[in-house]
Design a protein around this motif. Sequence first.
Motif, PDB file in Angstrom:
ATOM      1  N   ILE A 184      16.808  31.787  30.728  1.00  0.00           N
ATOM      2  CA  ILE A 184      16.672  31.071  29.457  1.00  0.00           C
ATOM      3  C   ILE A 184      16.437  29.582  29.703  1.00  0.00           C
ATOM      4  N   ILE A 185      17.201  29.025  30.631  1.00  0.00           N
ATOM      5  CA  ILE A 185      17.034  27.600  30.959  1.00  0.00           C
ATOM      6  C   ILE A 185      15.648  27.343  31.519  1.00  0.00           C
ATOM      7  N   VAL A 231      11.503  21.374  26.339  1.00  0.00           N
ATOM      8  CA  VAL A 231      12.454  20.293  26.071  1.00  0.00           C
ATOM      9  C   VAL A 231      11.963  18.994  26.689  1.00  0.00           C
ATOM     10  N   VAL A 232      11.519  19.066  27.939  1.00  0.00           N
ATOM     11  CA  VAL A 232      11.020  17.871  28.621  1.00  0.00           C
ATOM     12  C   VAL A 232       9.776  17.336  27.922  1.00  0.00           C
ATOM     13  N   GLY A 233       8.880  18.249  27.531  1.00  0.00           N
ATOM     14  CA  GLY A 233       7.674  17.814  26.835  1.00  0.00           C
ATOM     15  C   GLY A 233       7.990  17.109  25.538  1.00  0.00           C
ATOM     16  N   TRP A 246       5.201  18.316  37.590  1.00  0.00           N
ATOM     17  CA  TRP A 246       6.404  18.915  38.156  1.00  0.00           C
ATOM     18  C   TRP A 246       7.492  19.078  37.088  1.00  0.00           C
ATOM     19  N   ALA A 247       7.470  18.197  36.072  1.00  0.00           N
ATOM     20  CA  ALA A 247       8.503  18.244  35.037  1.00  0.00           C
ATOM     21  C   ALA A 247       8.287  19.399  34.064  1.00  0.00           C
ATOM     22  N   LEU A 248       7.128  20.030  34.118  1.00  0.00           N
ATOM     23  CA  LEU A 248       6.834  21.145  33.225  1.00  0.00           C
ATOM     24  C   LEU A 248       7.040  22.493  33.909  1.00  0.00           C
ATOM     25  N   SER A 249       7.624  22.473  35.090  1.00  0.00           N
ATOM     26  CA  SER A 249       7.906  23.708  35.813  1.00  0.00           C
ATOM     27  C   SER A 249       9.363  24.108  35.607  1.00  0.00           C
ATOM     28  N   GLY A 250       9.568  25.267  34.981  1.00  0.00           N
ATOM     29  CA  GLY A 250      10.925  25.750  34.766  1.00  0.00           C
ATOM     30  C   GLY A 250      11.646  26.035  36.071  1.00  0.00           C
ATOM     31  N   ARG A 251      10.910  26.468  37.084  1.00  0.00           N
ATOM     32  CA  ARG A 251      11.526  26.750  38.381  1.00  0.00           C
ATOM     33  C   ARG A 251      12.097  25.492  39.015  1.00  0.00           C
ATOM     34  N   ASN A 252      11.395  24.380  38.847  1.00  0.00           N
ATOM     35  CA  ASN A 252      11.920  23.121  39.382  1.00  0.00           C
ATOM     36  C   ASN A 252      13.227  22.737  38.699  1.00  0.00           C
ATOM     37  N   ALA A 270      14.597  17.445  19.507  1.00  0.00           N
ATOM     38  CA  ALA A 270      14.433  17.526  20.959  1.00  0.00           C
ATOM     39  C   ALA A 270      15.779  17.419  21.674  1.00  0.00           C
ATOM     40  N   VAL A 271      16.637  16.528  21.188  1.00  0.00           N
ATOM     41  CA  VAL A 271      17.973  16.391  21.774  1.00  0.00           C
ATOM     42  C   VAL A 271      18.780  17.666  21.523  1.00  0.00           C
TER      43      VAL A 271
END
Length: 468
Positions: free
Chosen positions: A141-142, A149-151, A167-173, A316-317
């Motif tokens: 889920i995360i 969320v980051v976007g 890199w910030a749009l990768s859930g795996r990261n 977003a928060v």
Amino acid sequence: MVQTYGIAATTAADPQPAVGDDEGSALLGSDATSRPPFKEGHATIISSVSNLANTIIGSGMLTFPLAMASAGIIPGMVTCVTSGVIGGFGLYLLSRCARYTPHRRSSFFAVSQLTFPKAAIFFDAAIATKCFGVSISYLIIIKSLMPSVVGSLYHDLTSPTTNPPEWALSGRNWITLLMLILVPLSFLRQLDSLRHTSYIAMFSVVYLVIIVITCYFNPLEGTAPRGDIHLINFTPSFISTFPVQVFAFTCSQNLFPIFNELSTNSQQRMNYVIGASIGGAILIYEIIAVFGYLTFGSSVGANIIAMYPSTSLFIAVGQLAIVVLIGFSYPLQVQPCRNCLDKIFGGGAPVKAAHHDDDDEFVDEHSAVEMSLFKHTFLTTAIIVPGFIVAYFIDDLQMVLSFVGSTGSTTISFILPGFFFWKLSRDDLSISRTLNKAALALAIYGCCVCVFCLSFNIYQLFSPEQTD
């Protein structure tokens, strides 16, 4: 020696012997006074309520508005309260069962050995499997939530025309980074050590409640049009949303650790913990369900937070708060999973029922020993590493987890509490016969829910196009 919760041990300055000392010494032998002191709990009611409530309240609360839309406001509110009360009754029965076990050594394994000893390991295996599966679902889920969320945060805090780094749009990261926080928390031995993260998680829940209430009275620009609203309107989707409400109150896996760690764990104090946790969860679920449904009506989706425009920093928060809530719930699944594995792999010894008079218990010679540092580290690692690998490479375990939930959740929430207390109390004349029969009724109810949910999951498996 009789151990009474909440009463300080006799010291040299207080030479008067406690009531029953002579009798206890005769029963336990001349070396009774040479034993190490009883292990006592230090958790407060507030921390216990926070940990239990954090175990209860998870991502399932986001689906409650849809559950209400599938039946109408009145049936939705009734089923929510009913599910909560039944779940609370199961917790109450477990807390009563815990008093039959050795001093602060209660567990599903210990109670199983007093009731169904040959099946004790199988029960623990089912609970461990359930907790392991839920912990993986939290990571998945995360992984799915963090990119959006980051976007949203990036666009709200910078410029809507710019995109965040790839890199910030990768859930795996993100789950890799998050594990740096969750791994140390997962290695903590005591459930009470997680109280601070539970406090933070509860603030996240409060923030979501503020969102649904605020957005009802002051809808955000871009909010989807509201559909029809009904007081009573059962639809076919009620069949799929009903289990969500039933399983939304699952937290039995952490009831025994809370009982063991709570300072002065009398039945009255345990009732406070159970009542506050279940009552708070019911209130939160009802608020989210009612205001979410009134905002979107029949057009509400399965994830209420996703229904609001993410162009608002306020929303977003809130999405980030959901990630925090789910993330801090992860160690609360690892802890009971580790305890069950400990019993499966030789951590459980034969248990004798403790003589009790509500608040008084006898220490048992066969109580389990503390888990060694090596075994604690090994089992925790064996839970975290495979779970992380599965969550890293797999994006959807919904069907597998639905089968695990329909069996595991019903087992630990209804079936085992009911059968355990029924068998322990059927020959105990101090226990009301009505309560004994109610425990058996709870177990039967759990079996019915299990059959219903399994049947529905099988139907979905072979006829997915008909359930969309």
